[in-house]
Structures are given as C-alpha cells and as structure tokens.
Design an enzyme around this catalytic site. Structure first.
Site, PDB file in Angstrom:
ATOM      1  N   HIS A 157       0.232  -3.537  15.502  1.00  0.00           N
ATOM      2  CA  HIS A 157      -0.085  -2.241  16.101  1.00  0.00           C
ATOM      3  C   HIS A 157       1.026  -1.774  17.016  1.00  0.00           C
ATOM      4  O   HIS A 157       1.404  -0.608  17.027  1.00  0.00           O
ATOM      5  CB  HIS A 157      -1.360  -2.356  16.961  1.00  0.00           C
ATOM      6  CG  HIS A 157      -2.604  -2.226  16.165  1.00  0.00           C
ATOM      7  ND1 HIS A 157      -3.616  -3.148  16.222  1.00  0.00           N
ATOM      8  CD2 HIS A 157      -2.997  -1.274  15.301  1.00  0.00           C
ATOM      9  CE1 HIS A 157      -4.583  -2.776  15.422  1.00  0.00           C
ATOM     10  NE2 HIS A 157      -4.239  -1.639  14.853  1.00  0.00           N
ATOM     11  N   GLU A 175       3.182  -1.131  -8.342  1.00  0.00           N
ATOM     12  CA  GLU A 175       3.487  -2.167  -7.355  1.00  0.00           C
ATOM     13  C   GLU A 175       3.130  -3.560  -7.833  1.00  0.00           C
ATOM     14  O   GLU A 175       3.262  -4.532  -7.098  1.00  0.00           O
ATOM     15  CB  GLU A 175       2.824  -1.846  -6.009  1.00  0.00           C
ATOM     16  CG  GLU A 175       1.359  -1.533  -6.079  1.00  0.00           C
ATOM     17  CD  GLU A 175       0.759  -1.149  -4.707  1.00  0.00           C
ATOM     18  OE1 GLU A 175       1.405  -1.357  -3.676  1.00  0.00           O
ATOM     19  OE2 GLU A 175      -0.369  -0.642  -4.702  1.00  0.00           O
ATOM     20  N   ASN A 230       7.181  -2.798  -1.611  1.00  0.00           N
ATOM     21  CA  ASN A 230       6.736  -3.864  -0.699  1.00  0.00           C
ATOM     22  C   ASN A 230       5.916  -4.888  -1.473  1.00  0.00           C
ATOM     23  O   ASN A 230       6.088  -6.097  -1.308  1.00  0.00           O
ATOM     24  CB  ASN A 230       5.862  -3.292   0.433  1.00  0.00           C
ATOM     25  CG  ASN A 230       6.571  -2.205   1.206  1.00  0.00           C
ATOM     26  OD1 ASN A 230       7.785  -2.082   1.117  1.00  0.00           O
ATOM     27  ND2 ASN A 230       5.834  -1.406   1.954  1.00  0.00           N
ATOM     28  N   ASP A 231       5.025  -4.387  -2.312  1.00  0.00           N
ATOM     29  CA  ASP A 231       4.224  -5.304  -3.122  1.00  0.00           C
ATOM     30  C   ASP A 231       4.937  -5.703  -4.408  1.00  0.00           C
ATOM     31  O   ASP A 231       4.818  -6.842  -4.851  1.00  0.00           O
ATOM     32  CB  ASP A 231       2.870  -4.666  -3.454  1.00  0.00           C
ATOM     33  CG  ASP A 231       1.900  -4.823  -2.294  1.00  0.00           C
ATOM     34  OD1 ASP A 231       1.781  -5.949  -1.791  1.00  0.00           O
ATOM     35  OD2 ASP A 231       1.298  -3.821  -1.881  1.00  0.00           O
ATOM     36  N   ARG A 259      -2.917   8.482  -0.249  1.00  0.00           N
ATOM     37  CA  ARG A 259      -3.252   7.284  -1.021  1.00  0.00           C
ATOM     38  C   ARG A 259      -4.690   6.903  -0.729  1.00  0.00           C
ATOM     39  O   ARG A 259      -5.109   6.860   0.427  1.00  0.00           O
ATOM     40  CB  ARG A 259      -2.335   6.118  -0.657  1.00  0.00           C
ATOM     41  CG  ARG A 259      -2.665   4.897  -1.507  1.00  0.00           C
ATOM     42  CD  ARG A 259      -1.721   3.760  -1.273  1.00  0.00           C
ATOM     43  NE  ARG A 259      -1.949   3.145   0.027  1.00  0.00           N
ATOM     44  CZ  ARG A 259      -1.225   2.148   0.490  1.00  0.00           C
ATOM     45  NH1 ARG A 259      -0.228   1.668  -0.228  1.00  0.00           N
ATOM     46  NH2 ARG A 259      -1.463   1.626   1.670  1.00  0.00           N
ATOM     47  N   CYS A 278       7.769   4.698  -2.507  1.00  0.00           N
ATOM     48  CA  CYS A 278       7.258   4.765  -1.130  1.00  0.00           C
ATOM     49  C   CYS A 278       7.333   3.419  -0.432  1.00  0.00           C
ATOM     50  O   CYS A 278       6.946   3.286   0.721  1.00  0.00           O
ATOM     51  CB  CYS A 278       5.834   5.305  -1.120  1.00  0.00           C
ATOM     52  SG  CYS A 278       4.702   4.332  -2.115  1.00  0.00           S
ATOM     53  N   ARG A 280      -1.055   6.528   4.299  1.00  0.00           N
ATOM     54  CA  ARG A 280      -1.903   5.332   4.154  1.00  0.00           C
ATOM     55  C   ARG A 280      -3.206   5.597   4.907  1.00  0.00           C
ATOM     56  O   ARG A 280      -3.199   5.645   6.135  1.00  0.00           O
ATOM     57  CB  ARG A 280      -1.227   4.113   4.770  1.00  0.00           C
ATOM     58  CG  ARG A 280      -0.005   3.595   4.027  1.00  0.00           C
ATOM     59  CD  ARG A 280       0.526   2.372   4.749  1.00  0.00           C
ATOM     60  NE  ARG A 280       1.511   1.637   3.981  1.00  0.00           N
ATOM     61  CZ  ARG A 280       2.830   1.749   4.164  1.00  0.00           C
ATOM     62  NH1 ARG A 280       3.322   2.562   5.074  1.00  0.00           N
ATOM     63  NH2 ARG A 280       3.656   1.016   3.436  1.00  0.00           N
ATOM     64  N   ARG A 316       4.665 -11.417   1.160  1.00  0.00           N
ATOM     65  CA  ARG A 316       5.463 -10.521   2.012  1.00  0.00           C
ATOM     66  C   ARG A 316       5.298 -10.787   3.499  1.00  0.00           C
ATOM     67  O   ARG A 316       6.082 -10.314   4.316  1.00  0.00           O
ATOM     68  CB  ARG A 316       5.163  -9.050   1.680  1.00  0.00           C
ATOM     69  CG  ARG A 316       3.756  -8.611   1.969  1.00  0.00           C
ATOM     70  CD  ARG A 316       3.441  -7.279   1.308  1.00  0.00           C
ATOM     71  NE  ARG A 316       3.444  -6.162   2.242  1.00  0.00           N
ATOM     72  CZ  ARG A 316       2.996  -4.946   1.954  1.00  0.00           C
ATOM     73  NH1 ARG A 316       2.541  -4.665   0.742  1.00  0.00           N
ATOM     74  NH2 ARG A 316       3.015  -3.993   2.842  1.00  0.00           N
TER      75      ARG A 316
HETATM   76  C1  PEP Z   1       4.113  -0.925  -1.160  1.00  0.00           C
HETATM   77  O1  PEP Z   1       3.480  -1.898  -1.552  1.00  0.00           O
HETATM   78  O2  PEP Z   1       5.334  -0.784  -1.329  1.00  0.00           O
HETATM   79  C2  PEP Z   1       3.435   0.144  -0.410  1.00  0.00           C
HETATM   80  C3  PEP Z   1       4.044   1.252  -0.080  1.00  0.00           C
HETATM   81  O3  PEP Z   1       2.153  -0.087  -0.032  1.00  0.00           O
HETATM   82  P1  PEP Z   1       1.738  -1.007   1.206  1.00  0.00           P
HETATM   83  O4  PEP Z   1       2.970  -1.373   1.967  1.00  0.00           O
HETATM   84  O5  PEP Z   1       0.787  -0.202   1.988  1.00  0.00           O
HETATM   85  O6  PEP Z   1       1.113  -2.189   0.519  1.00  0.00           O
HETATM   86 MG    MG Z   2       1.337  -1.855  -1.604  1.00  0.00          MG
END
Ligand code: PEP
Ligand code: MG
Length: 595
Positions: free
Chosen positions: A200, A442, A465-466, A343, A513, A307, A476
């Site tokens: 946070h 993802e 990211n995923d 999303r 994203c 998000r 991650r």
């Molecule tokens: C991602 O996975 O790249 C993504 C943007 O979603 P989050 O980071 O919310 O999992």
């Molecule tokens: Mg994701």
C-alpha cells in the site's frame, strides 16, 4: 545529527526503489513508541483507574481514526478511505477489549502492556495463518496497537503529524494511515524497513510522488529522529549520516533530476508519434479513481488498465452496484472522452478480499483467480458488469477480461456482457452500444492461440507481469527466484512478437499493460514489434513518450529483428544497454534512470 550524539560513519543501505526522486534532510522515526512498552505490576487499588485509562485510550483512538478517515476521503476518496473501517472494527472488537480488561484485573498488568500482549497474540496467530490476505491485516493491528498505546502513555500522534520543518519519514512499516496522517507538505521522502513494490505504501507514495525506498531491513532501528539521511528513490538506496561530499553529489543529482523532469514535461501535450509518423496509443495504468484526474498532466491519452480490485480490497463487504457505478462514472468522467479500459475483477492469487470466501489453495496463482471465480460468484460479476455498462454511457469504455486461457472462456465472458446489456435494456437503462471487449494475454496458452482469441474480441492486452511468471515458472513475488524473473528472456520476446502478429492477422489492435511496457530500454523493441498501445504507470508516461517521439518506426523494426535474434537474456540485455545508452545518451547516460 541529533544533539549530543557523536559523529557517525556514513552507511549505505540498499532497498527497492518504489517512487523516484531524491531527498536530503533530517529523519523522523515514525511509530517506534510501542517498542518501549514496559510491564508494571499494579496495586489492586489502581485497577479501576487503569481500566478507565484504557477505555479512554480506545475512545481517543476512535476519534483519531475518524479524523484520519475524513482526511483520507479528501485525499484518496471516500471508497478507498474505507480501509479505516477495519481499524474501527478492531477497536470495537469485544474480544480484544475484554481480554485486555481481564489481564488488567486478573494479572494486575498495566493497560499498555495488557493491550499490547493481547494484540501481539492476535498478530502471531494472523502471521502464522496460510492466507496472505490475513497476514496483510497484521499491518492494521500494528497501527491500532501503536495508536492505543500512544494514548495510554500520553504520547499519541496528533491526527495529522505536523513537522516544523521538512523531514524524511523512516518507518519499520508504513501503513495507509501513516501515509495519510503525515504532513505531506513537509514530507521529503519515505524510507521503510519492510514492504515490496506493490505494498500500500509503495502505491500511495508513487501516487503522491514522494520519493521512496522500501525493503531497507533495519533503517528505523539504526537511525534516530534528527539524524541526517539521503533517500535515493531512483537507485533504491538510503544513505545514513552522509558526508559533505556525498551530500554535494546528491544535491547535484537532484538538480539534474529536476532538469530531467522539466525537460520531459515539455512534451506532455504532444502526441506519442514516431518521427516517421506512426501514432502509438500511450495510456496509463491506474489502481484507484483519484489517479484518473492526474494522468492527463502526465501526458497520457487515457487509461489502458484500470485495476478494479482496489475497490474490493479496501472494504469488508462487496461494493454495491450503485457504489461501483458512481466510482466508474467518476473515473470515466475524468477521462474527458479519452478511452478507458476497465479490467473486470482479478482477485485470487495474492489478492483476497475479506468479503468473499476463496478457499485456501496449494498454488493460488494457478487456482481460483480472475475469471475462474466468476462461475461461483455469478452475482458479483453480474453486479460489476451492470455497474460498468451503466457507467459506460459517460465516455469511451472498453472492458478487459483477465486470465483468459481459451476461446471458450472469452466466449463465456462475452456472453456475460451480452446478458447484462440485455437485462439493462429490459429495465430501460442504457449503456454504450457495441462496447469494445478485450482479453488479457497473460498465460502462455492464450499467447500461443492469440489468433483464435483475437478472432473473438476487439483487442488484446498483454499482461507481462503474469506472462513472465507463468512462462518462466517464476513466482512474481518470490525474492528467492527474483533473478530468474526476466522480461528480456527470448521466450518472452518471441511470445510478444507472436501475440502482436496474431492479433494483427485477425484485424485487432494489441496493447501491453504489464510493467514491461514502462521499461524505457525495451520501448524501441516493442514499437518495432508493432505494439499499438502502451499502458504504463503514470510516472513513466513522459519518458516513454520521449523515446517514442525520438525514433523512427522503421529503425525500430530492424532493431527488434536484431534483438529477437539473440538466444540469451544476457545478449539481449547487453545489446539493449549498448544501443540505448548511445542513442539516448542524455537520458540513459547519467544516473537518472534505474537500469
Ligand atoms: C499483468 O499481469 O501484467 C497485469 C497487468 O495484471 P496484474 O499485474 O494486475 O496481474
Ligand atoms: Mg495479471
């Protein structure tokens, strides 16, 4: 240096840079008072007045929290300020209150010690729980403990801690209430012992543009209020007791940083267009609605990822349709007709709201996450889609579904949107016609069949990211394997190339994203691969725009070809550094960008 202390050796602590910028100044150690709770034996005559003192402290703590909540409502909005509801509930928890009173009466313990012991036991239980969500609540307990003990001992912080001069706030852990209760005009920076990129505190610090470093380990134990320090939110370091020479260096670095920001800000209003005329959609990722208002100042042309989980994570009840509608309407309104991609809920994994019961799982990231939860929580997703569709009439809304893994799933999601639109139609409620629907790419399965997925929807958005975690089998959030979490892995670059190609074959545009889109070293490669939309963290918008505006699409194409020809991360990384450092010497040549 604090008065009466002897001169200390300069020390450098390394942490994680979470919000860029540099600050030099005296430190203020936040929230250490509870470490000095002492056990004292009461006489039986003192018991009643001690219980009275405790009750008073609880009442005063409630008043503090009301006041904090009001402040929070003004700075981060009413919904996000609901995070303090949890604090109020804890103060009203009969078990905590009764057990403390029992200890004062039966063990003749002083109120601060009795209360701390009760909260410590609860904190230990929470920390030993499997649930990450529960563990994250221990921050709230720590906050409550500090506040109540502060009132018992007569040393509680005022609702807003006002500093007579500007300070660097150093803390073991920064809670949301800390961040909001601090006098922002005099807060130079945050330096925090614990925490990660997505805590946070990190999210708020970035949104507040306060230079910050987290994960420093022992900063709050080492320093005292009044000591001098330097926070470097670019490199992720804290320098304690800096020498004159070091201060001079950082003052110069700060000036360079200001000039750098100033230079980048000049292009904020200009389009994200390459020198040879290719337009790129440069948009921002936002976590909570208040950010929407400021993204235009950064030069973004809309939101590429909103998000919506934050709305669900900051309260103990599921948000109602009306609450969500009002929230989405406000964010959409702030876009001033620029596109906004909302999303749908992506909870599960490490995000578990207290309002719904997600079973404990061995591998939550491979379990009930994102759209996989919609089957069991039909009403929840139905409510969210109703709110989004109703709000969609106020702007240019796109809907993005997370964790899509098959054609079947994206079809199911589309059917949900159609059903909800029909329901609304039957109720004479309007929504945007032919709303754009996209799939997040993802997981590797959807990346491999991106053409089939693309044929079902209006756009694709690559969630690196995923995608990195699932493709490389690297959690991650796990620091032990963090060195293997590599966006420059040839497997990732090939997947990105293929997703873009497959999307284009089907006539749909492709965005990104995930955080990789915010990495300036890879921008040219992504342009060259034909990525249509970059959705980046708001603070990265100016830099990414600058790079886009200084390159030619055709040169990016050959650059990407060359980079895609390398077999190892090392080769990719070396080449990117070599070329980008040379081409953008004024940007990368110095020490103002974390590489
Ligand atoms: C991602 O996975 O790249 C993504 C943007 O979603 P989050 O980071 O919310 O999992
Ligand atoms: Mg994701």
């Amino acid at each position: 240096m604090a008065p009466g202390k002897k001169k200390q050796q300069q020390v450098r602590l390394d942490g994680l840079a979470v919000s860029p910028g540099i600050a030099i100044g005296p430190v203020y150690i936040k929230g250490s008072s509870i470490e000095y709770v002492e056990k004292k034996k009461l006489t039986p005559e003192q018991v009643e007045s001690e219980i009275e003192k405790f009750r008073h402290a609880i009442e005063n703590a409630k008043v503090d929290i009301e006041c904090l909540q009001e402040n929070a409502e003004r700075s981060i909005g009413e919904d996000n300020a609901r995070i303090f509801d949890a604090h109020k509930l804890m103060l009203e928890d009969e078990m905590i209150v009764d057990q403390t009173i029992a200890r004062i009466k039966n063990n003749l313990e002083n109120a601060d010690y009795a209360f701390s012991s009760v909260v410590d036991t609860l904190e230990a239980q929470i920390n030993s729980a499997e649930s990450d969500y529960l563990k994250s609540r221990s921050v709230d307990l720590f906050d409550i403990k500090r506040r109540v003990v502060g009132h018992i001992l007569g040393s509680a912080d005022e609702c807003i801690v006002r500093f007579s001069s500007a300070v660097i706030v150093v803390a073991r852990e920064l809670t949301p209430s800390d961040t909001i209760s601090l006098d922002r005009t005099n807060t130079l920076a945050f330096a925090v012992d614990l925490g990660g990129q997505t805590s946070h505190a990190a999210i708020m610090a970035r949104a507040l543009k306060v230079p910050s470093v987290v994960g420093l380990g022992k900063a709050s134990k080492t320093l005292s209020t009044g000591d001098e320090a330097i926070v470097d939110g670019i490199d992720g370091t804290l320098i304690l007791y800096p020498r004159e020479k070091t201060k001079r260096f950082y003052r110069q670095k700060l000036q360079r940083y200001h000039r750098f920001e100033e230079k980048l800000s000049r292009i904020r209003k200009l389009p994200a267009r390459t020198k040879d005329g290719k337009d790129i959609e440069l948009v921002a990722n936002i976590e909570f609605p208040e950010e929407a208002e400021s993204i235009h100042e950064e030069g973004a042309q809309g939101v590429g990822l909103y998000r919506t989980e934050y709305l669900f994570l900051t309260r103990s009840q599921l948000p109602t349709e009306e609450e969500q509608f009002q929230e989405y309407k406000r964010v959409i309104g702030a876009m001033k007709q620029h596109p906004i991609t909302i999303r749908t809920l992506d909870i599960g994994g490490d995000k578990k709201p207290s309002s719904i019961q997600i079973p404990e799982e061995e591998n939550p990231f491979l379990g009930l996450r994102g759209i996989r939860l919609y089957k069991d929580y039909e009403e929840m997703i139905n409510t969210q889609l109703r709110a989004i569709l109703r709000a969609s009439v106020y702007g240019q809304v796109r809907i993005l579904f997370p964790m899509i893994n098959s054609v079947y799933e994206i079809r199911q999601c589309k059917a949900l949107v159609e059903q909800v639109a029909e329901q609304l139609g039957n109720e004479q409620l309007s929504c945007q016609e032919n709303i754009s629907i996209g799939a997040m790419i993802e997981v590797p399965s959807s990346a491999i069949i991106a053409d089939y997925i693309a044929a079902e929807c209006d756009f694709l958005s690559i969630g690196t990211n995923d995608l990195i975690q699932y493709t490389l089998a690297v959690d991650r959030g796990n620091e032990h394997v963090a060195y293997l979490y590599q966006g420059y892995h040839p497997a990732i670059l090939r997947l990105i190339r293929d997703i873009v190609e497959k999307g284009h074959q089907q006539g749909v545009w492709v965005g990104m994203c995930g955080e990789l889109a915010s990495d300036p070293l890879i921008t040219m490669v992504l342009i060259g691969l034909g990525l249509d939309e970059f959705s980046v963290s708001p603070i990265s918008v100016p830099l990414i725009k600058e790079i886009i505006r200084r390159v030619e699409y055709t040169e990016c194409e050959s650059f990407a070809d060359r980079v895609l020809g390398y077999a190892s991360v090392k080769e990719v990384s070396t080449y990117l550094h070599e070329v980008m450092n040379k081409k953008f010497k004024d940007l990368f040549g110095g020490d103002l960008i974390h590489q």
